[in-house]
Design a protein around this motif. Structure first.
Motif, mmCIF file in Angstrom:
data_model
loop_
_atom_site.group_PDB
_atom_site.id
_atom_site.type_symbol
_atom_site.label_atom_id
_atom_site.label_comp_id
_atom_site.label_asym_id
_atom_site.label_seq_id
_atom_site.Cartn_x
_atom_site.Cartn_y
_atom_site.Cartn_z
ATOM 1 N N ASP A 82 0.848 -1.189 0.000
ATOM 2 C CA ASP A 82 0.000 0.000 0.000
ATOM 3 C C ASP A 82 0.887 1.245 0.000
ATOM 4 O O ASP A 82 1.502 1.578 1.020
ATOM 5 N N ILE A 83 0.949 1.934 -1.123
ATOM 6 C CA ILE A 83 1.830 3.102 -1.221
ATOM 7 C C ILE A 83 1.359 4.256 -0.352
ATOM 8 O O ILE A 83 2.149 5.126 -0.015
ATOM 9 N N LEU A 84 0.097 4.247 0.046
ATOM 10 C CA LEU A 84 -0.391 5.306 0.928
ATOM 11 C C LEU A 84 0.143 5.166 2.342
ATOM 12 O O LEU A 84 0.146 6.123 3.112
ATOM 13 N N ARG A 85 0.606 3.985 2.692
ATOM 14 C CA ARG A 85 1.123 3.723 4.042
ATOM 15 C C ARG A 85 2.662 3.748 4.079
ATOM 16 O O ARG A 85 3.247 3.607 5.138
ATOM 17 N N MET A 86 3.276 3.902 2.910
ATOM 18 C CA MET A 86 4.743 3.902 2.853
ATOM 19 C C MET A 86 5.306 5.260 3.286
ATOM 20 O O MET A 86 4.672 6.290 3.086
ATOM 21 N N THR A 87 6.505 5.209 3.836
ATOM 22 C CA THR A 87 7.225 6.447 4.114
ATOM 23 C C THR A 87 7.780 6.990 2.804
ATOM 24 O O THR A 87 7.843 6.266 1.789
ATOM 25 N N GLU A 88 8.232 8.235 2.820
ATOM 26 C CA GLU A 88 8.817 8.814 1.617
ATOM 27 C C GLU A 88 10.040 8.007 1.162
ATOM 28 O O GLU A 88 10.227 7.762 -0.028
ATOM 29 N N ALA A 89 10.853 7.566 2.100
ATOM 30 C CA ALA A 89 12.041 6.766 1.771
ATOM 31 C C ALA A 89 11.659 5.434 1.120
ATOM 32 O O ALA A 89 12.335 4.970 0.191
ATOM 33 N N GLU A 90 10.577 4.815 1.584
ATOM 34 C CA GLU A 90 10.138 3.533 1.020
ATOM 35 C C GLU A 90 9.616 3.712 -0.404
ATOM 36 O O GLU A 90 9.798 2.847 -1.247
#
Length: 91
Positions: A82-90
């Protein structure tokens, strides 16, 4: 033997809703959108002006300006994450 139709989608959007809080009130730009895209396939996204095409693309790229924009529900899964839950680095 693996059936290509049962592979997890490359992109899977589930129940995506996006709104914008404006001086004129709340604009519901995307309402409960669901779509899947398999690896190696193409998807055409068409609709009237203001239908949410660009807003959906911006959400996939994690570029909704907040404020005034807000993703109020949903998941955007890319390769199962889920890209909405990823950090900017992830991302």
């Amino acid at each position: 033997m693996s059936d290509k139709n049962t592979q997890a989608p490359l992109l899977d959007i589930r129940d995506l809703s996006i709104r914008f809080n404006t001086d004129s009130g709340v604009v519901h730009a995307v309402n409960h959108l669901n779509l899947s895209l398999q690896k190696g396939k193409a998807l055409g996204f068409v609709g009237e002006t203001g239908a949410g095409k660009t807003t959906t693309a911006l959400a996939i790229l994690h570029l909704i300006q907040s404020p005034p924009g807000e993703i109020t529900s949903g998941e955007i899964l890319f390769e199962g994450q889920d890209i909405l839950r990823m950090t900017e680095a992830e991302r």
